[in-house]
Write a protein that holds these residues in place. Structure first.
Motif, PDB file in Angstrom:
ATOM      1  N   ALA A 464       0.842  -1.197   0.000  1.00 54.21           N
ATOM      2  CA  ALA A 464       0.000   0.000   0.000  1.00 54.21           C
ATOM      3  C   ALA A 464       0.873   1.242   0.000  1.00 54.21           C
ATOM      4  CB  ALA A 464      -0.912  -0.002   1.228  1.00 54.21           C
ATOM      5  N   GLY A 465       0.272   2.371  -0.361  1.00 57.74           N
ATOM      6  CA  GLY A 465       0.980   3.638  -0.355  1.00 57.74           C
ATOM      7  C   GLY A 465       1.089   4.227   1.037  1.00 57.74           C
ATOM      8  N   ASP A 466       1.671   5.414   1.109  1.00 60.63           N
ATOM      9  CA  ASP A 466       1.887   6.112   2.375  1.00 60.63           C
ATOM     10  C   ASP A 466       0.549   6.645   2.891  1.00 60.63           C
ATOM     11  OD1 ASP A 466       2.678   7.675   4.490  1.00 60.63           O
ATOM     12  OD2 ASP A 466       4.089   8.912   3.349  1.00 60.63           O
ATOM     13  N   PRO A 467       0.081   6.201   4.076  1.00 64.88           N
ATOM     14  CA  PRO A 467      -1.220   6.658   4.580  1.00 64.88           C
ATOM     15  C   PRO A 467      -1.153   8.007   5.291  1.00 64.88           C
ATOM     16  CG  PRO A 467      -0.284   5.101   6.111  1.00 64.88           C
ATOM     17  CD  PRO A 467       0.694   5.200   4.965  1.00 64.88           C
ATOM     18  N   GLU A 468       0.061   8.516   5.547  1.00 62.26           N
ATOM     19  CA  GLU A 468       0.218   9.780   6.272  1.00 62.26           C
ATOM     20  C   GLU A 468       1.161  10.703   5.494  1.00 62.26           C
ATOM     21  OE1 GLU A 468      -0.367   8.639  10.920  1.00 62.26           O
ATOM     22  OE2 GLU A 468       1.606   8.207  10.086  1.00 62.26           O
ATOM     23  N   PRO A 469       0.766  11.157   4.321  1.00 65.41           N
ATOM     24  CA  PRO A 469       1.686  11.928   3.481  1.00 65.41           C
ATOM     25  C   PRO A 469       2.154  13.236   4.102  1.00 65.41           C
ATOM     26  CG  PRO A 469      -0.552  12.000   2.595  1.00 65.41           C
ATOM     27  CD  PRO A 469      -0.549  10.954   3.666  1.00 65.41           C
ATOM     28  N   ASP A 470       1.354  13.824   4.985  1.00 70.42           N
ATOM     29  CA  ASP A 470       1.756  15.106   5.558  1.00 70.42           C
ATOM     30  C   ASP A 470       2.830  14.974   6.631  1.00 70.42           C
ATOM     31  OD1 ASP A 470       0.178  16.488   3.838  1.00 70.42           O
ATOM     32  OD2 ASP A 470      -1.413  16.965   5.272  1.00 70.42           O
ATOM     33  N   ARG A 471       3.229  13.760   6.962  1.00 73.07           N
ATOM     34  CA  ARG A 471       4.425  13.573   7.790  1.00 73.07           C
ATOM     35  C   ARG A 471       5.699  13.791   6.963  1.00 73.07           C
ATOM     36  NH1 ARG A 471       5.722   8.808   9.293  1.00 73.07           N
ATOM     37  NH2 ARG A 471       7.151   9.558  10.872  1.00 73.07           N
ATOM     38  N   LEU A 490      12.126   3.390  -4.218  1.00 74.48           N
ATOM     39  CA  LEU A 490      11.124   3.020  -3.219  1.00 74.48           C
ATOM     40  C   LEU A 490      11.764   2.999  -1.840  1.00 74.48           C
ATOM     41  CD1 LEU A 490       9.336  -0.059  -4.890  1.00 74.48           C
ATOM     42  CD2 LEU A 490       8.593   2.337  -4.948  1.00 74.48           C
ATOM     43  N   ALA A 491      10.970   3.330  -0.831  1.00 73.45           N
ATOM     44  CA  ALA A 491      11.316   3.101   0.569  1.00 73.45           C
ATOM     45  C   ALA A 491      10.084   2.498   1.228  1.00 73.45           C
ATOM     46  CB  ALA A 491      11.720   4.399   1.259  1.00 73.45           C
ATOM     47  N   MET A 492      10.271   1.764   2.321  1.00 72.37           N
ATOM     48  CA  MET A 492       9.122   1.005   2.852  1.00 72.37           C
ATOM     49  C   MET A 492       9.226   0.779   4.346  1.00 72.37           C
ATOM     50  SD  MET A 492      10.419  -2.315   0.780  1.00 72.37           S
ATOM     51  CE  MET A 492      10.947  -1.174  -0.507  1.00 72.37           C
ATOM     52  N   LYS A 493       8.050   0.657   4.981  1.00 69.58           N
ATOM     53  CA  LYS A 493       7.949   0.345   6.404  1.00 69.58           C
ATOM     54  C   LYS A 493       6.782  -0.622   6.615  1.00 69.58           C
ATOM     55  CE  LYS A 493       9.330   5.053   7.780  1.00 69.58           C
ATOM     56  NZ  LYS A 493      10.764   4.803   7.742  1.00 69.58           N
ATOM     57  N   PHE A 494       6.829  -1.352   7.731  1.00 69.33           N
ATOM     58  CA  PHE A 494       5.713  -2.226   8.080  1.00 69.33           C
ATOM     59  C   PHE A 494       4.419  -1.405   8.129  1.00 69.33           C
ATOM     60  CE2 PHE A 494       7.058  -6.454  10.128  1.00 69.33           C
ATOM     61  CZ  PHE A 494       8.132  -6.587   9.258  1.00 69.33           C
ATOM     62  N   GLY A 495       3.343  -1.989   7.564  1.00 65.38           N
ATOM     63  CA  GLY A 495       2.077  -1.294   7.475  1.00 65.38           C
ATOM     64  C   GLY A 495       1.104  -1.672   8.575  1.00 65.38           C
ATOM     65  N   TRP A 496       0.052  -0.867   8.685  1.00 64.72           N
ATOM     66  CA  TRP A 496      -0.968  -1.033   9.714  1.00 64.72           C
ATOM     67  C   TRP A 496      -2.284  -0.480   9.200  1.00 64.72           C
ATOM     68  CZ3 TRP A 496      -1.886   4.019   9.631  1.00 64.72           C
ATOM     69  CH2 TRP A 496      -0.801   4.906   9.527  1.00 64.72           C
ATOM     70  N   GLU A 497      -3.345  -0.762   9.918  1.00 67.74           N
ATOM     71  CA  GLU A 497      -4.650  -0.175   9.657  1.00 67.74           C
ATOM     72  C   GLU A 497      -4.904   0.921  10.693  1.00 67.74           C
ATOM     73  OE1 GLU A 497      -6.444  -0.839   7.039  1.00 67.74           O
ATOM     74  OE2 GLU A 497      -5.052  -2.426   6.399  1.00 67.74           O
TER      75      GLU A 497
END
Length: 566
Positions: A464-471, A490-497
């Motif tokens: 999935a894409g970045d859910p918090e772009p304003d960070r 690309l850069a990536m981190k563990f995702g969450w809901e």
């Protein structure tokens, strides 16, 4: 030679035996979703953690850029590169690429700042009200009017330009200090808003004749509290030292150009920001509510001046990037970069009685995954299985100083520039819980998304894409240096809901451990999840290296304009 630079001449022999020391015990978090995880995953997770135990040990004293401990950590990485049979790909046939910096400290005790309102001087408390930036050349003094410029975004191609509006025309900004709030209107893509806070903002400020900038973070976008921001102000900042070839780099890649002219810069405490808006008919609370809702902001004169005296000390510094190569089966197919950063914050203000900022997750974890990926691909090569493209394993310096090591490499690569086809970057990917989802920065921009999704499907992981772009994470990791150079990344981190237990763990980690002394070897980590991510990441590197099509930016991507014809 400066007080630490002399150590660089000895770094080739700095591979230490520290990696053979007894390892500190780790308390691994029990995976909530994988009670049947194999012993092999756990063993691979422990192998990954063993690198972190070395790099984030107290003896490394936080791996500050250019410090003796950073060079010792670099020696450990190079020792592993050699052990895995990787070729040196740095400068002069070595694994090292020296990078030269100017280092700056702001002496807050001798500096001062005040607001002047209706002829009355109102002193500001440095540390409590605001902090002065050490990351760019500061003028010794400034006395200028303040103008609120909304988000401070300069995106005329997208029909949005805070620097030229009906309220504040561009010509009215000359000699002024602008005040801006983090964020941007909802109609602008997150990556584009983040990009606008980098080189476009600097260019717009110079063109408008602005003499300074005061940034106000929104509490919603802050990873931790103001006290942590204020304590970090004692850290030295850096910028890249000028080199003869910089003009050519700027011609090829304008977004990578350096601005070495002084410009006043400060960050204002949002809890004290009403002082800036008093008497204007507006309040900071009003501006903050609009920013939190991603709505347009007004621009207006703040009807006051800011006076400041900035006392700084500067020194020259040098610290290396580390570069190793696994030769591919088709030399004409170019290179895929697999990268992470080695530096962290060194020793600083005490938090919970500790002064060493170990940087276990940020970013010894990423370096450890680069090493494990190098080991896996080298094992393939020993079996006669080489990727089509060559793979460069690049460990950057000075990420914490503003992505400087990666920016230098992007502008001064140790391989032919046009041969670099992609960058896969790791920066605190955060294996705190089960590996089910990845948030990928840059996912919407290039064809690398296809490889990421295919590999994710094979590993039963949601991409999935970045859910918090304003960070602004898009511009806060080393992959962004390659975006600016036109290289898909690309850069990536563990995702969450949102609202999930995983999300709460992620937010708690940011609040308690990010850029803190608590990012150490005692924190809980899911070793099985880390091993599963490492397997995914190695497969992603293989997929990109073997893809018969050359990675490229999508026609819909704003960043396609930076592509240099790979």
């Amino acid at each position: 030679m400066n007080r630490r630079g002399a150590l660089l001449t000895g770094i080739v022999v700095a591979a230490l035996a520290i990696g053979d020391r007894a390892k500190v015990a780790v308390v691994a978090a029990q995976s909530s979703a994988d009670a049947t995880a194999s012993a092999s995953d756990e063993a691979r997770g422990k192998a990954w953690w063993a690198h972190i135990q070395v790099l984030a040990d107290d003896s490394m004293r936080g791996r500050l850029t250019g410090s003796p401990e950073y060079l010792r950590a670099a020696g450990y990485v190079v020792r592993r590169f050699k052990e895995y049979g990787l070729e040196p790909a740095g400068a002069g046939g070595s694994y090292y690429q020296p990078v030269h910096f100017i280092e700056q400290w702001v002496n807050a005790g001798k500096s001062s700042a005040s607001l002047v309102v209706d002829g009355q001087t109102q002193p500001l408390a440095l540390g409590q009200d605001a902090v002065l930036s050490s990351h760019s050349p500061e003028p010794p003094s400034v006395d200028a009017g303040l103008v609120f410029l909304g988000y401070g975004l300069h995106l005329p191609d997208s029909s949005y330009d805070d620097f030229n509006s009906a309220e504040v025309p561009a010509g009215s900004l000359r000699g002024k200090i602008i005040v801006v709030i983090n964020g941007g209107p909802a109609e602008l893509p997150g990556a584009l808003k983040s990009f606008a806070r980098t080189s476009p903002m600097h260019v717009a400020m110079r063109q408008a004749g602005v003499v300074g900038i005061v940034s106000i973070p929104t509490p919603k976008s802050m990873d931790f509290g103001w006290d942590r921001i204020a304590s970090s102000a004692s850290q030295p900042g850096m910028w890249l030292a000028a080199e003869p070839g910089d003009a050519e780099v700027a011609r090829r890649h304008p977004a990578l150009a350096d601005d070495h002219e002084p410009m006043f810069a400060a960050t204002f405490n949002p809890a004290q920001a009403e002082k800036l808006f008093a008497g204007t008919g507006h309040t900071f609370a009003e501006m903050l509510a609009l920013a939190d809702a991603q709505k347009p902001l007004p621009r207006f004169d703040l009807k006051k001046r800011l006076m400041a005296t900035v006392v700084t000390e500067r020194d020259a510094e040098v610290s290396p990037n580390l570069v190793a190569k696994l030769e591919g089966s088709d030399p004409a197919a170019g290179y895929v970069l697999v990268s992470a950063h080695l530096d962290h914050l060194g020793v600083g203000e005490p938090i919970h009685g500790k002064t060493i900022y170990n940087g276990a997750m940020d970013d010894a974890s990423g370096v450890a995954t680069v090493l494990e990926t190098a080991k896996a691909l080298s094992a393939d090569a020993e079996k006669g299985i080489r990727p089509r493209r060559s793979v460069l394993f690049v460990i950057f310096t000075a990420e914490e100083k503003g992505l400087l090591g990666s920016r230098y490499f992007a502008g001064h690569p140790t391989v032919p520039e046009r041969a670099i086809k992609a960058d896969l970057n790791l920066d605190m990917f955060m294996p705190l819980f089960a590996f089910k989802k990845l948030h990928v920065q840059g996912l919407e921009q290039s064809t690398l998304a296809d490889d990421a999704r295919k590999v994710g499907e094979a590993h039963h992981v949601v991409i999935a894409g970045d859910p918090e772009p304003d960070r602004n994470s898009f511009i806060r990791t080393d992959q962004y240096s390659f975006v600016q150079a036109g290289v898909p990344a690309l850069a990536m981190k563990f995702g969450w809901e949102p609202g999930s237990p995983e999300y709460k763990m992620w937010r708690a980690w940011l609040a308690e451990r990010y850029h803190s002394t608590q990012d150490d070897l005692s924190q809980p980590v899911d070793l099985v999840a880390a091993a599963q991510f490492n397997a995914f990441f190695a497969d992603l590197a293989r997929a990109v290296a073997n893809d018969p099509a050359t990675p490229h930016y999508l026609d819909s991507s704003f960043f396609r304009r930076f592509e240099t014809g790979q």
